[in-house]
Enzyme design. Sequence first.
Site, short mmCIF file in Angstrom:
data_model
loop_
_atom_site.label_atom_id
_atom_site.label_comp_id
_atom_site.label_asym_id
_atom_site.label_seq_id
_atom_site.Cartn_x
_atom_site.Cartn_y
_atom_site.Cartn_z
N ARG A 84 24.20 -95.86 -48.56
CA ARG A 84 24.86 -95.84 -47.26
C ARG A 84 25.82 -97.02 -47.11
O ARG A 84 25.85 -97.68 -46.08
CB ARG A 84 23.82 -95.88 -46.14
CG ARG A 84 22.93 -94.67 -46.11
CD ARG A 84 21.98 -94.74 -44.96
NE ARG A 84 21.09 -93.59 -44.97
CZ ARG A 84 20.07 -93.47 -44.16
NH1 ARG A 84 19.81 -94.40 -43.26
NH2 ARG A 84 19.30 -92.40 -44.22
N CYS A 85 26.59 -97.25 -48.12
CA CYS A 85 27.49 -98.40 -48.19
C CYS A 85 28.93 -97.92 -48.30
O CYS A 85 29.18 -96.82 -48.79
CB CYS A 85 27.09 -99.21 -49.44
SG CYS A 85 28.15 -100.63 -49.80
N GLY A 86 29.85 -98.74 -47.86
CA GLY A 86 31.26 -98.39 -48.02
C GLY A 86 31.66 -98.23 -49.48
O GLY A 86 32.64 -97.56 -49.79
N PHE A 87 30.89 -98.83 -50.38
CA PHE A 87 31.17 -98.73 -51.81
C PHE A 87 30.41 -97.59 -52.48
O PHE A 87 30.55 -97.38 -53.69
CB PHE A 87 30.84 -100.05 -52.52
CG PHE A 87 31.72 -101.19 -52.10
CD1 PHE A 87 33.06 -101.25 -52.47
CD2 PHE A 87 31.22 -102.22 -51.30
CE1 PHE A 87 33.88 -102.30 -52.08
CE2 PHE A 87 32.03 -103.27 -50.90
CZ PHE A 87 33.36 -103.31 -51.29
N THR A 88 29.62 -96.85 -51.73
CA THR A 88 28.81 -95.76 -52.30
C THR A 88 29.63 -94.77 -53.12
O THR A 88 29.15 -94.29 -54.15
CB THR A 88 28.00 -95.04 -51.19
OG1 THR A 88 27.11 -96.00 -50.60
CG2 THR A 88 27.21 -93.88 -51.74
#
Length: 163
Positions: A35-39
């Site tokens: 659930r990360c912007g980098f996912t």
Amino acid sequence: MASAHDFSFTTPQGAPYPLSSQAGRPVLVVNTASRCGFTPQYAGLQRLWREYAPRGLMVVGVPCNDFGGQEPGSAEDIAQFCQMNYGVDFPLMSKEHAIGEGAHPFFRWVAAEKGFLARPRWNFYKYLIGKDGALLDFFISATKPESGRVSRAIEKALSAPDP
């Protein structure tokens, strides 16, 4: 500890996953989160895995909930999410801490080897381990797996003489 081969992670099934089992091949270890912007980097990691695995590269994802609580799920939830959304079939380990008192020894080691800047400061830090277990390089979250810098480092690691 002098080598990444001295460390072991744990599979979601509870079995040890010693990095020494990968001796003789480069390994890219990545602290991951769903659930990360980098996912979306899972897609790039999967492309690296498909492209370089036949030549010997191993990609290992180590889920981490230390940064923003962005990996709250169970091992089963994480694996299902990664498979459904990104087609991930490289090994994913059990969740580990990457920072703080409870940090997995591997993450403490990378900071000791390459200095403060190598310590994970967010999700999707990437660590390239050589065939001999040496920490060759690290890449911060913003460095995409498909970047030329990562590809060049992998090519160099793959072409290095066997230990």
